[in-house]
Every structure is written in structure tokens, then in C-alpha cells.
Design an enzyme around this catalytic site. Structure first.
Site, PDB file in Angstrom:
ATOM      1  N   ASP A 360      -2.834 -12.996 -18.624  1.00  0.00           N
ATOM      2  CA  ASP A 360      -2.846 -13.303 -20.047  1.00  0.00           C
ATOM      3  C   ASP A 360      -2.346 -12.040 -20.756  1.00  0.00           C
ATOM      4  O   ASP A 360      -2.315 -10.943 -20.180  1.00  0.00           O
ATOM      5  CB  ASP A 360      -4.240 -13.705 -20.522  1.00  0.00           C
ATOM      6  CG  ASP A 360      -4.181 -14.475 -21.849  1.00  0.00           C
ATOM      7  OD1 ASP A 360      -3.125 -14.407 -22.532  1.00  0.00           O
ATOM      8  OD2 ASP A 360      -5.162 -15.144 -22.199  1.00  0.00           O
TER       9      ASP A 360
HETATM   10  C1  BGC Z   1      -3.531 -16.363 -25.106  1.00  0.00           C
HETATM   11  C2  BGC Z   1      -2.702 -17.173 -24.157  1.00  0.00           C
HETATM   12  C3  BGC Z   1      -1.284 -17.196 -24.646  1.00  0.00           C
HETATM   13  C4  BGC Z   1      -0.770 -15.782 -24.783  1.00  0.00           C
HETATM   14  C5  BGC Z   1       0.653 -15.697 -25.258  1.00  0.00           C
HETATM   15  C6  BGC Z   1      -2.943 -15.005 -25.373  1.00  0.00           C
HETATM   16  O1  BGC Z   1      -3.624 -14.364 -26.384  1.00  0.00           O
HETATM   17  O2  BGC Z   1      -4.846 -16.219 -24.608  1.00  0.00           O
HETATM   18  O3  BGC Z   1      -3.205 -18.466 -24.047  1.00  0.00           O
HETATM   19  O4  BGC Z   1      -0.484 -17.972 -23.799  1.00  0.00           O
HETATM   20  O5  BGC Z   1      -1.588 -15.101 -25.703  1.00  0.00           O
HETATM   21  O6  BGC Z   1       0.744 -16.076 -26.582  1.00  0.00           O
END
Ligand code: BGC
Length: 865
Positions: A360
Site C-alpha cells: 500500500d
Molecule cells: C490506499 C489504497 C490505495 C492507495 C493508492 C492508499 O492510501 O489505502 O487503497 O490504492 O492509497 O491511492
């Protein structure tokens, strides 16, 4: 016939001995990678127990296989009968593990497709797709000596593939010779941060349909839009569970039950990847609340982990997901993106996942530990990978083989979806600079997806109460819609500071007033955060209902000031029906502080119900709300639970309110009478024990005898259904001999095999029992019943009283009946044995209950297995 004779005969019959050996090997989770290198078999006879068997040595011309053949692949035992050749491999070693067993064309219950572009039909949910060949060929391409090969890349180039950067997408991987890099883009409900794309109903609505066909179609359409924009990896679906009712991101996912979430993830991924985009199953794992999500440790026992939180990921792997995103939180004290147990042991070994793991955004916390644990790509930068990883390899802290594996996995995923094709669309947008004309081609990818959005929207509306036949509306003389009109600012810290008129369009600045859904002014059609997309339009209930009402010359009124309950009461007076709209919004990064309606919505309902005897409440909410203040008010005649259904929200609602669509949605979570009744609440502690174990959501209410207000799986219809003629039969396909032995051991409660792909193995997932029954529409209008199957194990098993293990949507004209079949696999009937680390059949009788919700069982039976 002599043994040698039958063997030659068998080989002749299958025409290709290598294929035969490959096929049988793959049943046992091993595959010969390079068939061209195998030049001959040496066959010798051996007597084993009561059966004749034959040893087969693989003689190979390739150096790699030659060494394998002499050191590892010494023998395979072969037995045959007149119709099939079955081989069991006794040696392991350098063979490559595969995630699902072979699809030998003769194995019933297996869908022998070899490409994610041709998934099994949604009408046959029990068919187990076998992506082994597609993965094998993708791996072969990724490692082949020809053009783009891991072996030809320098260490820096290989590491670059695993290192994130932000170019035009929310994340990009680095490039390498012949590899243009990957564009990773949110979200689980559409293409984020672009124009001319569709906002699909949220994951929670997809789940509420309980309709595989719609969930699959949504995945396909979302996949098509991502491909159309040039995205390689679509960052979804999101499958964390609604463990806590207040979870700020629950709406992105598929509810509170692991089976429902697993099936929704499975169908979504099959659809997305059919379109050609790589899916990214997220967030692995135990990321069930937003509070302290970067620092808390979710402490989960092994059985709960396997049966509850890993289940949607297991189904994602079975759907062939090309990537998985590890989560922000820690697991039992270790950051998820550097946790070898979950990444390598569970995901890549037990589940046999062959794609890549991406962190993530900002969830990587170390270099060597993360790399060695199984993280393949860091996002969105290369703080820990990049040059630091190169140095770690040079210092001997990370084996270069691990870097090869990382790069191979990324390249293989790219090949797996055929994205190496020159026809794959290039990235046509810049997520951070949408007005830059040079970087944004403004490609319109919406096609006719608005029709699907409306279909899912109406199929996800759950009718919770319908007294005195209040709904559908029957040419009322007058109606009033009453909502709330308090614009909220994107900067609000607390979700309950949000607001807007849930009946009407945004007052000020249109549907994208708040970037990333970071606030709401007007009808609530999605939540906030990275799980969003930009609207191209948004039809509010006010617009749709007014248009529809005029067809009957119904007088149509509205009142949009929730701060004025007295005025609302006056507005409701004398109208044939008063529709009161409530909402509850939340976003990524924060949990809901409570589960009550925003803006004193309860008082609004009470005020209107005090003057209007036909008060109909419509709720657009990210999750459960406590409805106790008004649910039993005699003047509250109907309640519609409509979730977050995207740009067609108003139309979808009007379809249901007027009976153009007979509601069939079912609750994907329990609505409790009080927040405290749920098994767990948001915790501010940095150590969060998942002490409710298997008893998430309805299972806890069942286990403790707490009465929910509306139970999981509940939803009314404008018609009624009867159930009957239950029949249960064993499915006994012509399983390969070895599978039969596994099946018999399983039935005896003996531990199963453990090894690469053992949790996704065919013998475990192929239907073992077919439960069938008849559903009859006993009412006077067409309708769709969502028949649900719950498994009930003996108390000694330690299982919850009943667990969902099947569902089917049954569309019926009045008076008509249909026989419905639901297959149960041995996996569906197993529990995770933490001691043997395998799936086992628990002792005791296994019961099944069929019915219309988790508490409304109409048929009961027991399995003879
Ligand atoms: C989120 C993810 C997301 C990523 C990219 C993160 O903060 O938890 O679900 O895909 O950001 O935007």
C-alpha cells in the site's frame, strides 16, 4: 497387456507423453516448465501395494532439467485404466509450484480455460477455473531467453521493476529494457482521477445484490474502463471485512461476511481480468479499521486468519488475481508488508499466488526484511527499494534470486493479461494534472455502462420494512421528499460533520465539489478517499422522483432543511407519502464516530412521522445505522436501504419505489439495535486483538443470542416466496485416483496435504455435494429471491452456529417455481486445523439450512459426507 505395453499404449493415447506427465504432475501442484527440453522417458515396472505401478524417469536435454532429473525427478508412478492416464509424482524439488491443480479436460468440475480472458461462465459458479497453464506460459515468457528476460537484466534493472514512482498514474513501476513499466491506478469503483469514466456503485452495493451476474458484469465493465484509459493494474477490489460497523472504508468492500466478500471478490476479479486489466486484491490483511491504520497491530489467531480474513484473498487467487496489495497495519506485531508468514507462507505458498505483492502507498518499512518476506513492489516511491535494495543485495542481505523472483512476478503478471501486446492502450491521462492537454487525451470509456450502474443500483436496494403495502407507490396524489441541506467542507475531521441534501443535487458545485469524495453536499452516492472516481453526472432522488411522479400527475414537493424539523413536519402534512432521506458518509483515513444518521436525521424522521402516516425512510449510508429511534413508529411505513449506488442513484431508487423493479437486495451486514451489540468496535489501542475470532457479524449475534434489528442476508420483496423439495446428493466425479484418496481421508477427518497451492487445490474446491431445492413465487408480482445456504457444524467444531456457504438469485414470475442447485466443496465444509496447518472436515454431523436470511431458515437437512 504387459505393463510396458499399456504404458506405451497410454502414451500413444494421450499422444504427447510430456503433456501427460505435465498434466499429472500439475495435479500434484508441480509442473515441468520446459517440455521441449524433455527428450524421453525411461520406464520400469514396480510393484506397489496391490496396484501395479510404473516408474518413470525424465531424461532431459536441458541443463536445468537434466540436473533436476538426476537429482530430484527420479520417479513418478503411473497407473492407468482404459480411459485415462493418471500419474502421481513422488518427487518434488525444482519443479515450479502452481496455484491450482490441473484442468485435465476429463476432470469434472474444472473449467479448463487457460486464460483469464476466458473465465468460466457466471452461471456455473462451482466450476473451478484453472489458470495454471496461463501462469506457466507467462512465467516462461518472463524468463525466456528471447526478448524480455529476467536473466538478461542487470541487478539495477531488475530492482527498478520493483521500485515505485509516480508518473502519470497514482503509482508506476520502473521500466526495464523491453518493459514499459506498469501504470497502477485506483479505484475499486471506477478509474480514479480521470474524466469521462463511470462511477460504479460501491463494493458494498455490489455485495448487497447477492447477484453473481451483476458483480461479474461490474468487474468486467470497470476492467474495460481501466484498459480503455491505459491502466495496467486497477487497484481493487477491496475486500477487507466490516468487522467493525464504524469502519471508514467498509463501503469500498463487500460487507461483513467472509464468504460473501470472497465470492464478490472472485466474480469481480474474473470480470476485471477478462477485460485485460490486472486486478489488485487489497488490503492484505487484517486492515479492518482506519483509526491508527499505519501503526496498529491486528492480532489474529491462525484459524480466524484462515477462515475469515484470508478467505476473500484465497478466492482472489483462485480467480487468478495478478497482484495483491499488502496493508498498512501490523499483523501480530509485524508490518503486513514485511510479514513473511502472511506473504510467503500463506499467500504465496498455501494459496499458491503467482502474481506480485505491491505495498500500500507508504506501507513499506524496511528493505531486506520486506524483500525477504515476500514484498515484490514498493509504492509509490523507492525509499526502501531502488538503490537501497541494490545495496542490500550486494551486501548479501537479500539473495539475488529473490530479486529475480520479484521481477519475474511483475513481468509474468503483465504477460498473464497479455499487456505486452502492442495493441494495449497507452496511458492517456495524468492523474495529478488533469488539465494538462498534452498529457490528457480525455478518452471516453463510459460506453453504455450507465445502464449497468442503474441495474446494480436498483438490485442493491434493500427493502427493510413495508407496512400496509406502502410500497410500491400506486399513483399517489402527492408526495414530498424531505432531505438535508447542510454542505460540508472537505476539511472536516469527523465523518459526522459531513452533510448535504440526500434527496437533492449538490447545492453549490456539482457532484465533484469535494475532491476524492472528501465531503458531501447533496445526494450521497459514494464515500471518500482513494476508493472514488469523478462523476460525469449524478441523478438525485429529487430529480428522478419528480420526473417519475409527473407521469401519474402526482403533485411533487420538497423540503431540504434538516435543521428545521418543525418545517419538515409541516411539509409532510397532508401528502400521500413523505419520503425522508438520511445519510451517513465516511472516508478513508477515519472511522465513523458513531453509527447514527448525520444531521439529527433521526429527529427529522420523527418530526415527519408525527404528521404523515405514510412516512417512507430512504437511507444512503456507508454502513449500518442504528434505526431504533424511529423504526417502530407506526407512521414509518417503509424503509429502503440504498447504500452508495453511483450516478444513477435517483433513477435506481425511483425504479424500486414505483415497483418497476421489485427489490431483491439483501443486507451484507447486520443492523444492530445498538453499536455495543456488535462483536467488536473501533479500537484506539495499538494492539487490537480480534478476540471475537470466527464470530464476526451475524455469527456473533447467533452465538450470543442477541437480537439484531435486521440480520445479515435480510431483505423484503413485493412478492413472497416458498421453499420446498430439499434434496442433497453427493457429487462423485471421476476423480483421479490420488484425489479419491484425498477425498476419502478428508471424509475420515484426516489432515489434508500441505504444500504449494494446497489451499486452492482442485480436489478441495470441486463440488462434493449438491444441495437442491425448489423456490416458488407465491405472490402476485414478478420477483427475485436470494436463496441462501448456511452450513451448520456440530458445536464441537468450534464453528459459529451457522455460516454462509452459498447463495443464488432466483427470478420468478408469479406462481412459478424453479429448482435451484448449490454446490458445496470440501473446502466449504472444512475448518482450518491450526495444528496440522491443513483444511479438515470437523467431526460430527454437518447440517445445512436454506432460507431467506441468516435467521430465516425454511429448509434443513444433513449431509452424508
Ligand atoms: C490506499 C489504497 C490505495 C492507495 C493508492 C492508499 O492510501 O489505502 O487503497 O490504492 O492509497 O491511492
Amino acid at each position: 497387456m504387459s505393463m510396458m505395453g499399456w504404458f506405451s499404449d497410454a502414451l500413444a493415447r494421450v499422444r504427447n507423453p510430456i503433456k501427460a506427465l505435465q498434466s499429472c504432475c500439475s495435479q500434484h501442484h508441480y509442473r515441468i516448465q520446459n517440455d521441449a527440453s524433455v527428450s524421453s522417458f525411461v520406464v520400469s515396472r514396480r510393484k506397489r501395494q496391490n496396484a501395479d505401478s510404473t516408474s518413470v524417469s525424465v531424461v532431459s536435454s536441458s541443463t536445468s532439467l537434466a540436473s533436476v532429473s538426476s537429482t530430484v525427478v527420479t520417479t513418478s508412478s503411473v497407473a492407468t485404466n482404459t480411459s485415462s492416464l493418471a500419474v502421481s509424482v513422488s518427487a518434488t524439488g525444482s519443479f515450479v509450484p502452481i496455484p491450482t491443480p490441473s484442468s485435465g479436460p476429463a476432470i469434472p468440475g474444472v473449467f479448463p480455460a487457460t486464460s483469464p480472458k476466458t473465465p468460466p461462465p457466471v452461471e456455473s459458479p462451482g466450476l473451478v477455473p484453472d489458470f495454471a497453464d496461463a501462469w506457466a506460459s507467462a512465467y516462461k515468457k518472463a524468463t525466456a531467453k528471447a526478448s524480455l528476460i529476467v536473466a538478461s537484466l542487470t541487478l539495477e534493472e531488475k530492482v527498478n521493476i520493483s521500485s515505485g514512482t509516480t508518473e502519470r498514474c497514482i503509482g508506476n513501476t520502473g521500466t526495464a529494457r523491453g518493459f514499459p513499466g506498469l501504470c497502477l491506478e485506483d479505484s475499486p469503483l471506477g478509474v480514479r482521477l480521470v474524466d469521462f469514466a463511470t462511477v460504479f456503485p460501491a463494493g458494498i452495493n455490489a455485495a448487497a445484490t447477492f447477484k453473481r451476474s451483476l458483480i461479474r458484469a461490474r468487474g468486467l465493465a470497470m476492467g474495460q474502463e481501466h484498459v480503455g484509459k491505459g491502466v495496467n493494474v486497477a487497484l481493487g477490489p477491496m475486500m477487507n471485512l466490516g468487522r467493525v460497523a464504524e469502519g471508514g472504508r467498509n463501503w469500498e468492500g463487500f460487507g461483513a461476511d467472509p464468504y460473501l466478500a470472497g465470492e464478490a471478490a472472485y466474480e469481480t476479479i474474473l470480470g476485471m481480468q477478462q477485460a485485460g486489466v490486472q486486478a489488485c486484491a487489497k488490503h492484505f490483511i487484517d486492515n479492518e479499521q482506519e483509526t491508527n491504520r499505519m501503526t496498529e497491530s491486528s492480532d489474529v489467531d491462525d484459524r480466524t486468519q484462515h477462515e475469515v480474513y484470508a478467505l476473500p484473498f484465497l478466492r482472489s487467487v483462485m480467480a487468478g488475481t495478478a497482484s495483491v496489495m499488502c496493508s498498512y497495519n501490523k499483523l501480530n506485531g509485524t508490518y503486513a508488508c514485511e510479514d513473511a508468514h502472511s506473504l510467503t507462507r500463506i499467500l504465496k505458498t498455501e494459496l499458491g499466488f503467482r502474481g506480485f505483492v505491491v505495498s500500500d502507498w507508504g506501507a513499506t518499512h524496511s528493505t531486506a526484511q520486506a524483500a525477504n518476506a515476500g514484498l515484490d513492489v514498493e509504492m509509490p516511491d523507492s525509499r526502501f527499494f531502488g538503490q537501497t535494495l541494490v545495496a542490500a543485495v550486494e551486501a548479501g542481505a537479500v539473495p539475488e534470486a529473490r530479486i529475480d523472483d520479484m521481477a519475474t512476478r511483475v513481468l509474468a503478471a503483465w504477460y498473464f493479461l497479455g499487456q505486452d501486446s502492442p495493441a494495449y492502450p497507452p496511458v492517456s491521462f495524468d492523474a495529478r494534472d488533469p488539465l494538462n492537454e498534452e498529457l490528457n487525451a480525455h478518452v471516453d470509456v463510459q460506453a453504455d455502462h450507465d445502464a449497468l450502474v442503474r441495474e446494480i443500483g436498483k438490485a442493491s436496494v434493500v427493502l427493510l420494512k413495508n407496512a400496509r403495502g406502502a410500497l410500491p407507490l400506486k399513483r399517489p396524489r402527492s408526495i414530498v421528499v424531505i432531505g438535508e441541506r447542510v454542505p460540508c467542507r472537505a476539511t472536516v475531521a469527523r465523518a459526522d460533520d459531513g452533510g448535504g441534501s440526500d434527496a437533492a443535487p449538490a447545492r453549490v458545485a456539482g457532484p465533484n465539489e469535494f475532491a476524492n469524495g472528501g465531503g458531501v453536499d447533496g445526494i450521497l452516492a459514494m464515500g471518500g478517499g482513494s476508493g472514488t472516481a469523478n462523476f460525469t453526472y449524478l441523478i438525485s432522488p429529487y430529480e428522478a422522483l419528480q420526473r417519475r411522479a409527473r407521469q401519474d400527475r402526482t403533485s411533487f414537493f420538497w423540503f431540504f432543511d434538516d435543521a428545521n424539523p418543525r418545517g419538515a413536519a409541516v411539509a409532510g402534512r397532508g401528502k400521500s407519502a413523505a419520503l425522508v432521506f438520511l445519510q451517513s458518509w465516511s472516508r478513508e483515513g477515519a472511522d465513523r464516530p458513531n453509527i447514527t444518521a448525520l444531521h439529527a436525521g433521526d429527529a427529522l424522521v420523527q418530526a415527519v412521522a408525527s404528521t404523515n402516516p405514510n412516512t417512507i425512510v430512504v437511507v444512503h449510508s456507508v454502513g449500518p445505522l442504528v434505526v431504533e429511534p424511529w423504526i417502530e413508529h407506526p407512521n414509518v411505513t417503509a424503509v429502503l436501504w440504498a447504500g452508495l449506488s453511483g450516478p444513477e442513484t435517483g433513477n435506481a431508487l425511483a425504479d424500486v419505489v414505483y415497483g418497476d423493479y421489485n427489490p431483491s437486495g439483501r443486507l451484507p451486514y447486520t443492523i444492530a439495535r445498538a453499536l455495543a451489540n456488535y462483536p467488536a468496535q473501533v479500537s484506539t489501542s495499538l494492539d487490537i486483538p480480534y478476540s471475537e475470532g470466527l464470530n464476526v457479524d451475524y455469527r456473533h449475534f447467533d452465538a450470543t443470542g442477541i437480537e439484531p434489528r435486521f440480520e445479515f442476508g435480510f431483505g423484503l420483496s413485493y412478492t413472497s416466496f416458498a421453499y420446498g423439495a430439499l434434496s442433497i446428493r453427493d457429487v462423485r466425479p471421476l476423480a483421479p485416483e490420488n484425489d479419491r484418496q484425498l477425498e476419502e481421508s478428508w471424509a475420515a477427518g484426516v489432515r489434508g496435504p500441505m504444500g504449494p497451492g494446497s489451499s486452492t487445490a482442485l480436489w478441495l474446491h470441486r463440488a462434493a455435494v449438491e444441495v437442491s431445492f425448489e423456490v416458488t413465487n407465491t405472490g402476485s408480482v414478478h420477483g427475485t429471491e436470494i436463496a441462501q445456504l448456511y452450513v451448520r457444524h456440530a458445536p464441537s467444531s468450534g464453528e459459529p452456529p451457522s455460516v454462509l456457504k452459498g447463495f443464488a438469485d432466483v427470478a420468478l414470475a408469479p406462481g412459478r417455481s424453479k429448482r435451484v442447485s448449490i454446490g458445496l466443496s470440501r473446502f466449504d465444509l472444512s475448518v482450518w486445523d491450526a495444528v496440522s496447518q491443513t483444511w479438515v472436515r470437523p467431526a460430527g454431523t454437518i447440517g445445512v439450512a436454506i432460507g431467506a436470511s441468516s435467521r430465516d431458515f425454511r429448509l434443513n437437512g444433513t449431509l452424508d459426507i
